[in-house]
Scaffold this motif. Structure first.
Motif, PDB file in Angstrom:
ATOM      1  N   GLN A 148       0.515  -0.881   0.187  1.00  0.00           N
ATOM      2  CA  GLN A 148      -0.205   0.017   0.275  1.00  0.00           C
ATOM      3  C   GLN A 148       1.185   1.059  -0.007  1.00  0.00           C
ATOM      4  OE1 GLN A 148      -0.133  -2.048   2.479  1.00  0.00           O
ATOM      5  NE2 GLN A 148      -0.369  -1.614   4.400  1.00  0.00           N
ATOM      6  N   ASP A 149       2.059   0.988   0.034  1.00  0.00           N
ATOM      7  CA  ASP A 149       3.847   2.210   0.185  1.00  0.00           C
ATOM      8  C   ASP A 149       3.838   2.642  -0.966  1.00  0.00           C
ATOM      9  OD1 ASP A 149       3.990   1.489   3.484  1.00  0.00           O
ATOM     10  OD2 ASP A 149       2.609   3.021   3.161  1.00  0.00           O
ATOM     11  N   THR A 150       3.606   1.505  -1.964  1.00  0.00           N
ATOM     12  CA  THR A 150       3.919   1.779  -3.186  1.00  0.00           C
ATOM     13  C   THR A 150       3.216   3.134  -4.262  1.00  0.00           C
ATOM     14  OG1 THR A 150       4.581   0.087  -3.854  1.00  0.00           O
ATOM     15  CG2 THR A 150       4.330   0.732  -5.023  1.00  0.00           C
ATOM     16  N   VAL A 151       3.530   3.439  -5.019  1.00  0.00           N
ATOM     17  CA  VAL A 151       3.160   4.667  -5.792  1.00  0.00           C
ATOM     18  C   VAL A 151       3.652   4.418  -6.591  1.00  0.00           C
ATOM     19  CG1 VAL A 151       2.549   7.153  -6.128  1.00  0.00           C
ATOM     20  CG2 VAL A 151       2.592   6.613  -3.768  1.00  0.00           C
ATOM     21  N   ARG A 152       2.971   4.335  -7.558  1.00  0.00           N
ATOM     22  CA  ARG A 152       2.772   3.821  -9.078  1.00  0.00           C
ATOM     23  C   ARG A 152       2.981   5.290 -10.347  1.00  0.00           C
ATOM     24  NH1 ARG A 152      -1.930   0.591 -10.500  1.00  0.00           N
ATOM     25  NH2 ARG A 152      -3.269   1.830  -9.096  1.00  0.00           N
ATOM     26  N   ILE A 153       3.814   6.353 -10.723  1.00  0.00           N
ATOM     27  CA  ILE A 153       4.006   7.272 -11.316  1.00  0.00           C
ATOM     28  C   ILE A 153       3.809   7.206 -12.845  1.00  0.00           C
ATOM     29  CG2 ILE A 153       4.839   9.377 -11.404  1.00  0.00           C
ATOM     30  CD1 ILE A 153       6.023   9.341  -8.555  1.00  0.00           C
ATOM     31  N   ALA A 154       2.649   7.894 -13.438  1.00  0.00           N
ATOM     32  CA  ALA A 154       3.251   7.644 -15.203  1.00  0.00           C
ATOM     33  C   ALA A 154       3.149   8.810 -15.748  1.00  0.00           C
ATOM     34  CB  ALA A 154       1.370   7.608 -15.256  1.00  0.00           C
ATOM     35  N   THR A 155       4.500   7.966 -16.722  1.00  0.00           N
ATOM     36  CA  THR A 155       5.564   9.721 -17.847  1.00  0.00           C
ATOM     37  C   THR A 155       5.806   9.244 -18.981  1.00  0.00           C
ATOM     38  OG1 THR A 155       7.038  11.371 -17.003  1.00  0.00           O
ATOM     39  CG2 THR A 155       7.499   8.416 -16.896  1.00  0.00           C
ATOM     40  N   GLY A 184       7.361   9.544 -20.709  1.00  0.00           N
ATOM     41  CA  GLY A 184       9.037   9.420 -22.005  1.00  0.00           C
ATOM     42  C   GLY A 184       8.999   9.656 -23.210  1.00  0.00           C
ATOM     43  N   ALA A 185       8.677  11.177 -23.252  1.00  0.00           N
ATOM     44  CA  ALA A 185       8.902  11.677 -24.959  1.00  0.00           C
ATOM     45  C   ALA A 185       9.116  13.170 -24.755  1.00  0.00           C
ATOM     46  CB  ALA A 185       8.123  10.799 -25.658  1.00  0.00           C
ATOM     47  N   TYR A 186       9.601  13.784 -23.722  1.00  0.00           N
ATOM     48  CA  TYR A 186       9.823  14.897 -23.472  1.00  0.00           C
ATOM     49  C   TYR A 186      10.354  15.362 -22.650  1.00  0.00           C
ATOM     50  CZ  TYR A 186       6.788  19.412 -24.126  1.00  0.00           C
ATOM     51  OH  TYR A 186       6.519  21.027 -24.051  1.00  0.00           O
ATOM     52  N   ALA A 187      11.688  15.285 -22.887  1.00  0.00           N
ATOM     53  CA  ALA A 187      12.968  16.160 -22.384  1.00  0.00           C
ATOM     54  C   ALA A 187      12.639  17.290 -22.549  1.00  0.00           C
ATOM     55  CB  ALA A 187      14.118  15.678 -23.255  1.00  0.00           C
ATOM     56  N   PRO A 188      13.318  18.178 -21.471  1.00  0.00           N
ATOM     57  CA  PRO A 188      13.926  17.407 -20.138  1.00  0.00           C
ATOM     58  C   PRO A 188      12.915  16.963 -19.478  1.00  0.00           C
ATOM     59  CG  PRO A 188      14.239  19.789 -19.903  1.00  0.00           C
ATOM     60  CD  PRO A 188      13.570  19.823 -21.887  1.00  0.00           C
ATOM     61  N   TRP A 189      12.037  16.862 -19.281  1.00  0.00           N
ATOM     62  CA  TRP A 189      10.601  16.774 -18.255  1.00  0.00           C
ATOM     63  C   TRP A 189      11.078  15.622 -17.877  1.00  0.00           C
ATOM     64  CZ3 TRP A 189       8.007  20.723 -15.697  1.00  0.00           C
ATOM     65  CH2 TRP A 189       8.090  22.283 -16.557  1.00  0.00           C
ATOM     66  N   ASN A 190      10.740  14.330 -19.165  1.00  0.00           N
ATOM     67  CA  ASN A 190      10.740  13.295 -18.587  1.00  0.00           C
ATOM     68  C   ASN A 190      11.220  12.200 -20.373  1.00  0.00           C
ATOM     69  OD1 ASN A 190       8.501  12.302 -19.809  1.00  0.00           O
ATOM     70  ND2 ASN A 190       7.470  13.898 -18.753  1.00  0.00           N
ATOM     71  N   PHE A 191      12.156  11.064 -20.223  1.00  0.00           N
ATOM     72  CA  PHE A 191      12.541  10.652 -21.788  1.00  0.00           C
ATOM     73  C   PHE A 191      13.392   9.334 -21.382  1.00  0.00           C
ATOM     74  CE2 PHE A 191      15.918  12.753 -19.617  1.00  0.00           C
ATOM     75  CZ  PHE A 191      16.998  12.512 -20.265  1.00  0.00           C
ATOM     76  N   MET A 211       3.307  12.399 -13.902  1.00  0.00           N
ATOM     77  CA  MET A 211       4.705  13.465 -13.595  1.00  0.00           C
ATOM     78  C   MET A 211       5.013  13.361 -14.467  1.00  0.00           C
ATOM     79  SD  MET A 211       6.738  13.013 -10.277  1.00  0.00           S
ATOM     80  CE  MET A 211       7.036  14.828 -10.415  1.00  0.00           C
ATOM     81  N   ALA A 212       4.327  14.136 -15.959  1.00  0.00           N
ATOM     82  CA  ALA A 212       4.545  14.711 -17.488  1.00  0.00           C
ATOM     83  C   ALA A 212       4.598  15.327 -18.025  1.00  0.00           C
ATOM     84  CB  ALA A 212       3.830  13.130 -17.564  1.00  0.00           C
ATOM     85  N   GLY A 213       5.458  16.655 -17.312  1.00  0.00           N
ATOM     86  CA  GLY A 213       5.641  17.860 -17.588  1.00  0.00           C
ATOM     87  C   GLY A 213       3.999  18.689 -17.830  1.00  0.00           C
ATOM     88  N   MET A 214       3.109  18.208 -16.944  1.00  0.00           N
ATOM     89  CA  MET A 214       1.430  18.714 -17.092  1.00  0.00           C
ATOM     90  C   MET A 214       0.885  19.935 -16.830  1.00  0.00           C
ATOM     91  SD  MET A 214      -2.159  16.185 -16.386  1.00  0.00           S
ATOM     92  CE  MET A 214      -1.467  15.171 -17.882  1.00  0.00           C
ATOM     93  N   GLY A 249      -1.532  28.450 -18.476  1.00  0.00           N
ATOM     94  CA  GLY A 249      -1.669  26.893 -17.705  1.00  0.00           C
ATOM     95  C   GLY A 249      -1.348  27.637 -16.023  1.00  0.00           C
ATOM     96  N   ASP A 250      -0.956  27.416 -14.836  1.00  0.00           N
ATOM     97  CA  ASP A 250      -0.755  27.900 -13.561  1.00  0.00           C
ATOM     98  C   ASP A 250       0.176  26.904 -13.341  1.00  0.00           C
ATOM     99  OD1 ASP A 250      -2.795  29.837 -14.157  1.00  0.00           O
ATOM    100  OD2 ASP A 250      -3.746  28.098 -13.221  1.00  0.00           O
ATOM    101  N   GLY A 251       1.534  26.874 -14.887  1.00  0.00           N
ATOM    102  CA  GLY A 251       2.884  26.045 -13.659  1.00  0.00           C
ATOM    103  C   GLY A 251       2.260  24.202 -13.644  1.00  0.00           C
ATOM    104  N   TYR A 252       3.385  23.194 -12.968  1.00  0.00           N
ATOM    105  CA  TYR A 252       3.455  22.553 -13.654  1.00  0.00           C
ATOM    106  C   TYR A 252       3.692  21.263 -12.183  1.00  0.00           C
ATOM    107  CZ  TYR A 252       5.165  23.895 -18.186  1.00  0.00           C
ATOM    108  OH  TYR A 252       4.650  24.518 -18.990  1.00  0.00           O
TER     109      TYR A 252
END
Length: 250
Positions: free
Chosen positions: A21-28, A30-37, A86-89, A202-205
Motif C-alpha cells: 500500500q506504500d507503493t506509488v505508481r507514477i505515469a510519465t 518518456g518522450a518530453y525531454a528534459p521533463w521526462n525521456f 508526472m509528465a510535464g503537465m 496554464g498555472d504551472g506544472y
C-alpha cells in the motif's frame, strides 16, 4: 501508436521494499525531454524522474515509474492503472474538472513558437500557416481556438514528431513549452529559432492525481514543501533546465 501501458518489463521500480500500500505508481510519457525521456538503457530519466524519486524518498514511499502515451495518460489515471501523473503537465481549469493536482513543482512557463531560421510565417497576420502541436496539450487547445479558423493546426502524438515535421519542411511553425523548445533551439546552432510572442498558458506544472486521492496528495505536498525549502527542487530545475531558477527555496 501505442495506446496501452508498457509491459511490466518496461516498469522501473525504485526505492526500498515496503508494504504494497506504500507503493506509488507514477505515469510519465518518456518522450518530453528534459521533463521526462528514455535514457540509453531505455529507462525513464529526466527532471520529473529525479524529482519523483526525491519525493518518494522524503515521503518514505516506493515509486514505480510507468510509461504511458500522452493522449491516454489522464484516462488511464482515472481507470486506476496508476496513481500519479508526472509528465510535464500544466494545471488548467479544464483538467481540474476531471483530476486533481499537487502543489506546483515548476512555475508557469511561457509557450513559444519556433520555426526554421528565415522561414517564419507572418505573425502579424497569421493566415494559411501549418502549425504543429502535440495533441492534447494546452498549446494544442490554444492554437486551435486562436488560429484554427485561418490556419491548419496539425496535432502529433509527441512533441518530437512535430519537431521532425518542422525540420522536414512540412510545417511553418510549432507551438510548445518554452522549457522543451529552449534546448532544441540552442542545439540547432541557429537552424531553428524562436518566433512570435511568448504566450503564458496554464498555472504551472504539477503532479496529477484522482480527486479521491486526498491522502496521497497530502503526502506528496508535504514532501514537496520540504524539498522546496531545502533547495532540492531548485537544484533539479537548474540541473535539467540550463541553470533556471531559483524559484522555491526560502
Amino acid at each position: 501508436m501505442k495506446k496501452t501501458i508498457l509491459a511490466a518489463a518496461a516498469i522501473l521500480a525504485l526505492g526500498s521494499a515496503v508494504q504494497a500500500q506504500d507503493t506509488v505508481r507514477i505515469a510519465t510519457e518518456g518522450a518530453y525531454a528534459p521533463w521526462n525521456f528514455l535514457n540509453d538503457a531505455g529507462e525513464p530519466a529526466g527532471f520529473e524522474i529525479d524529482l519523483g524519486n526525491a519525493i518518494c524518498a522524503e515521503a518514505k514511499l516506493t515509486c514505480q515509474f510507468i510509461l504511458n502515451d500522452w493522449d491516454s495518460i489522464i484516462p488511464n489515471l482515472l481507470a486506476g492503472n496508476y496513481d500519479v501523473i508526472m509528465a510535464g503537465m500544466s494545471v488548467t481549469d479544464e483538467r481540474l474538472q476531471t483530476i486533481d493536482f499537487s502543489d506546483n513543482y515548476f512555475p508557469p512557463d511561457p509557450s513559444r513558437f519556433a520555426s526554421m531560421a528565415g522561414d517564419a510565417p507572418d505573425f502579424a497576420n497569421l493566415t494559411g500557416a501549418r502549425i504543429g502541436v502535440q495533441g492534447g496539450t494546452i498549446q494544442a487547445s490554444y492554437a486551435e481556438s486562436t488560429y484554427g479558423a485561418t490556419n491548419t493546426v496539425v496535432a502529433f502524438s509527441t512533441a518530437d514528431q512535430a519537431m521532425a515535421d518542422l525540420a522536414a519542411g512540412n510545417l511553418d511553425t510549432i507551438l510548445a513549452d518554452g522549457a522543451y523548445l529552449e534546448p532544441v533551439v540552442t542545439a540547432s546552432g541557429g537552424a531553428i529559432e524562436f518566433v512570435g510572442d511568448e504566450i503564458l498558458i496554464g498555472d504551472g506544472y504539477a503532479a496529477g492525481l484522482r480527486k479521491d486521492e486526498t491522502e496521497l496528495k497530502g503526502k506528496i505536498n508535504t514532501a514537496l514543501a520540504a524539498l522546496k525549502k531545502d533547495g532540492t527542487v531548485d537544484k533539479l530545475i537548474a540541473q535539467w533546465f540550463d541553470g533556471q531558477g531559483p524559484y522555491f527555496a526560502e
